[in-house]
Design an enzyme around this catalytic site. Structure first.
Site: not given
Length: 681
Positions: A470-471, A474, A477
Site C-alpha cells: 500500500h505505502e 503511494h 505515485h
C-alpha cells in the site's frame, strides 16, 4: 548562524538529499525564520512587479517561490513524525505558528491577489495547456479559500483561526503519541502467554529486557505488539485490559486527554468554513474532491452500509455460534473478536498469520516489491549507503528507469521506536518539478512492522506485507511524477483519488505470479506452497463485511463531526456524539471509557478531515482499475504503461475523473468492488 546552518546552504550530498547528520535542533528555528524572510522578499518582488500580470510573471513565479522554506519545513515536520523528541515537539509548537502566519500573509496579500485575479479573469485569451490551466485554477482558488476576498477584520479572524487550528492539531498528535508510548503491560507468568506465537513471545521478552525486566515479557500499544496479543492470547481478562488500554488513548481526563481538543478543532474548522461562506467544514473540503458534496459522500457510505450490514450481522452471528460450539460460556465482546475470528479462520481455511510469516521475511518482501515495480514500470532500486539517513534503521536507495536515468531517491523506515508515531505513511523530502532541468523527488515510506528478534529476522504478517504494498503504491505515485509544477506533481491530487495508486497495488499480493517472486521460507528457501496461496485467496473475503462496516463507521463519524451546523456545533460529550454517529454500524454494545475520536489522528492531525470516506471511494476505483490488469495480464506492459502515463505520472495536472477515464475508457462502477468483497447480491 547563517554561515554554518545547513538549512541555508545548497545540500552537497548525493542527489541533494538532506544532510541529516549536519542538521542540529538549534538550526531549525533560526533557519526557518531566515527562509521566511527570503520568501517574503520573493513574494514582494512578484506583488510589486511593474509589468502587467502574466501567467509566467505571477502564477509560475509564485509557484517557484519559497523553495528553500518548503524544503526546510518538509525536513522538520517529516522528522517530527518519524524521529521526534520532547525538544523537537517543543520546537514544532514554536515553528508551526510562524509558517501558518506566513502562509496567511501570502494568501491575504491584496496586491498579489489582484495580480492573480487579473490572470485568472483573462485566461481565455492566454495560450495555456491543461496543466497550466489547473495551476491557475488551483492558485486562484487557493487564495479565495484562504480568505483573500475577506474584509480586513475577517482576514485577521481567519489568521487567528488557522493558527489556533495548527496548534490544536499538533497538541492532539503529541497526546496520542504520549499515550501510545506511555502504556506497558508487563507479564511475569508464562501461563499468561498461552496461545501466543513464538515470534511474539520472543519480541516481548526482548522488549522487557531492553527496559531492564529480564525474564519477563513486555507488551505495548504499538501494532506489532498489540495485534498478535489480541489475536492469540487465551487469557480473556488480559485481552480486555489491553483492548481497553488501546481504545481509551487520550480519553482519561488527564494531561493527555484530547476531548476538549477534539471539540476545539471541530469548532475552529466550522468557524473557518463559515467565515469563507460555506455551510460547514465538509462543504469547504469537498469542493476540492471528486465527491464534491457532503450528501454525495453520505449517500455513498449509506449505500455501501446497506449492502454490507446484513452480511456483517451474519458474520457476527456465525462467530457467536462458533464460540458456543467451542463450549466457551461468554458473551462475545469487542476484545474477543480478533481472537475468535482468527481461530475460526484457521479452522475454516487452515490458515493463520503464523503459517504465512515464515514466507514473508521483510528483506525478501522488499525485494519482491522492487521486482513488481521493475516488471510494471521498468524501475530498478540500488541500495546506496552513501546517501545520508536520519536513523540507523533507515535504508536509502537510488531509483533508475530502464534507460539508467535517475528517477528518485527512496527511503524505507520499517520498525517501531519511541520517536515515531504509530501507523504507516508515505511522505517526501522533495517533490518533483521541471525548469530547464527535471528536478527529481526524494520519497520515503515509514512503517511500524514486526522487528527482528534475538532468534529470527523480521517476519511479517500478511497484513504487514499488504501495508508495505500500500505505502509503496503511494511511493510510486511520488517517484514516477512527471509534471511541470511541484504543487500539482506526484501525490498532490484530490484527496479521494490519492488512495488509488496505493490500494491498487495491494491486489498483486493476492496473485501467485506475484507471490512467486519473493514469498519463500526464510529457513529452507522453499517457495510459498500453491495451496497456501489458494487459502489466501479463499480467505480474502473472510469477515470483509465486518471490516467494511468498520471503515464506513469511521467515515460516517468523520462526516458527522465536520457537517455540524451553528445550532449543534457545541458538542457536550465527545463519546456520546461519536456513538450516535456510528450507531447504525454498531454490532456490539459501546464500552464505557473508550473513544475513537480522541485518538483518530487521520482526521484530527492528518489530512483526512471530511475525507476518511476516501479509502472506500478509492476501493471502487482500485477494484475497477485492477479488473483491467486481471483481464489483460498481471504484468501486461501496455496496461502498465497506460496506468503509469495516465495516472501515476500525471499527479494533479488534470481532474482525476478525466485521467481515470483516459486509462479505463469509462467512469468506474461499484461492481468490481462488490464482487471482490463478496458483497454482490
Amino acid at each position: 548562524m547563517s554561515s554554518n546552518n545547513p538549512l541555508l546552504q545548497s545540500f552537497s550530498t548525493p542527489f541533494g538529499v538532506p544532510p541529516f547528520a549536519q542538521i542540529q535542533l538549534d538550526h531549525y528555528q533560526p533557519g526557518i525564520e531566515q527562509l521566511i524572510e527570503k520568501s517574503r522578499a520573493e513574494i514582494q518582488l512578484i506583488a510589486e512587479n511593474e509589468e502587467a500580470p502574466s501567467f509566467e510573471n505571477t502564477i509560475v513565479a509564485l509557484e517557484r517561490s519559497g523553495r528553500g522554506l518548503d524544503q526546510a519545513a518538509e525536513i522538520f515536520f517529516n522528522l517530527n513524525s518519524a524521529e521526534t523528541s520532547d525538544e523537537m515537539q517543543a520546537l514544532a509548537n514554536s515553528i508551526s505558528p510562524l509558517l501558518t502566519e506566513f502562509g496567511n500573509e501570502i494568501m491575504q496579500n491584496e496586491q498579489l491577489f489582484a495580480r492573480v485575479k487579473v490572470v485568472y479573469d483573462t485566461q481565455s485569451g492566454l495560450s495555456l495547456d491543461k496543466e497550466d490551466h489547473m495551476l491557475l485554477r488551483k492558485t486562484y482558488l487557493g487564495f479565495v479559500r484562504s480568505g483573500a476576498n475577506l474584509s480586513e477584520a475577517d482576514k485577521k479572524k481567519y489568521s487567528a483561526l488557522s493558527n489556533a487550528l495548527a496548534m490544536a492539531s499538533l497538541k492532539f498528535g503529541e497526546n496520542v503519541l504520549a499515550e501510545t508510548n506511555g502504556y506497558e503491560l508487563l507479564i511475569e507468568s508464562e501461563e499468561d502467554l498461552v496461545g501466543l506465537p513464538e515470534g511474539a513471545i520472543d519480541a516481548a521478552a526482548l522488549a522487557a529486557e531492553e527496559k531492564g525486566h529480564k525474564g519477563m515479557w513486555l507488551f505495548t500499544l504499538q501494532a506489532p505488539s498489540f495485534l498478535p496479543f489480541m489475536e492469540y492470547v487465551e487469557n480473556r481478562e488480559l485481552r480486555e485490559k489491553m483492548y481497553k488500554a488501546y481504545m481509551s488513548k487520550a480519553f482519561k481526563g488527564d494531561e493527555f486527554d484530547n476531548q476538549e481538543i477534539v471539540k476545539e478543532i471541530v469548532r475552529l474548522r466550522f468557524e473557518m468554513a463559515q467565515l469563507l461562506g460555506y455551510d460547514n467544514y465538509a462543504d469547504y473540503v469537498l469542493e476540492e474532491r471528486m465527491a464534491e458534496k457532503p450528501q454525495k459522500v453520505k449517500d455513498f457510505l449509506n449505500d455501501l452500509l446497506e449492502k454490507a450490514l446484513p452480511k456483517a450481522k451474519e458474520e457476527v452471528e456465525e462467530l457467536k455460534a462458533y464460540v458456543k460450539k467451542l463450549g466457551d460460556d461468554i458473551t462475545l465482546e469487542r476484545w474477543d473478536w480478533a481472537f475468535y475470528s482468527q481461530k475460526l479462520k484457521n479452522e475454516k481455511y487452515q490458515l493463520d498469520d503464523e503459517m504465512l510469516r515464515p514466507y514473508f521475511q521483510l528483506e525478501k518482501a522488499v525485494d519482491g516489491i522492487f521486482q513488481v515495480a521493475q516488471k510494471l514500470y521498468g524501475l530498478t532500486f540500488k541500495k546506496n549507503d552513501d546517501i545520508p539517513v536520519y536513523h540507523k534503521d533507515v535504508q536509502a536507495y537510488e531509483v533508475e528507469d530502464e534507460s539508467g536515468k535517475h528517477i528518485s531517491v527512496f527511503y524505507a523506515d520499517f520498525f517501531p521506536r519511541s520517536g515515531k508515531r504509530g501507523g504507516a505513511w508515505m511522505t517526501s523530502y522533495r517533490g518533483q518539478w521541471k525548469t530547464e532541468a527535471d528536478h527529481r523527488p526524494v520519497v520515503s515510506i515509514v512503517c511500524n512492522f514486526t522487528p527482528p528478534s534475538a532468534t529470527k529476522p523480521s517476519l511479517l504478517t500478511y497484513n504487514e506485507v499488504e501495508t508495505l504494498f500500500h505505502e509503496f503504491g503511494h511511493a510510486l505515485h511520488g517517484m514516477l511524477a512527471d509534471g511541470k509544477y511541484s504543487s500539482l506533481s506526484g501525490t498532490s491530487v484530490y484527496w479521494d483519488f490519492v488512495e488509488l495508486p496505493s490500494q491498487i497495488l495491494e491486489n498483486w499480493l493476492m496473485e501467485k505470479e506475484c507471490l512467486d517472486l519473493f514469498a519463500s521460507h526464510y529457513q529452507t528457501g522453499a517457495s510459498i506452497p500453491a495451496d497456501l496461496i489458494e487459502k489466501i485467496k479463499a480467505s480474502s473475503n473472510y469477515h470483509e463485511a465486518y471490516q467494511t462496516l468498520r471503515q464506513i463507521s469511521f467515515g460516517l463519524m468523520d462526516m458527522a463531526w465536520h457537517s455540524l451546523s451553528k445550532e449543534n456545533i457545541d458538542v457536550a460529550d465527545v463519546a456520546a456524539f461519536e456513538q450516535t454517529a456510528m450507531q447504525q454500524t454498531d454490532l456490539f454494545n459501546p464500552i464505557p471509557g473508550t473513544c475513537m475520536s480522541t485518538q483518530f489522528s487521520h482526521i484530527f492531525q492528518g489530512g483526512y478531515a471530511a475525507g476518511y470516506y476516501s479509502y472506500k471511494w478509492a476501493e471502487v476505483l482500485d477494484a475497477d482499475a485492477f479488473s483491467v490488469f486481471k483481464e489483460k495480464g498481471l504484468f501486461d506492459s501496455v496496461t502498465a504503461k497506460s496506468f503509469k502515463e495516465n495516472i501515476l505520472s500525471k499527479g494533479g495536472s488534470e481532474h482525476p475523473m478525466e485521467l481515470y477515464k483516459r486509462f479505463r475508457g469509462q467512469e468506474p462502477t461499484v461492481d468490481a468492488l462488490l464482487e471482490r468483497s463478496g458483497l454482490k447480491a
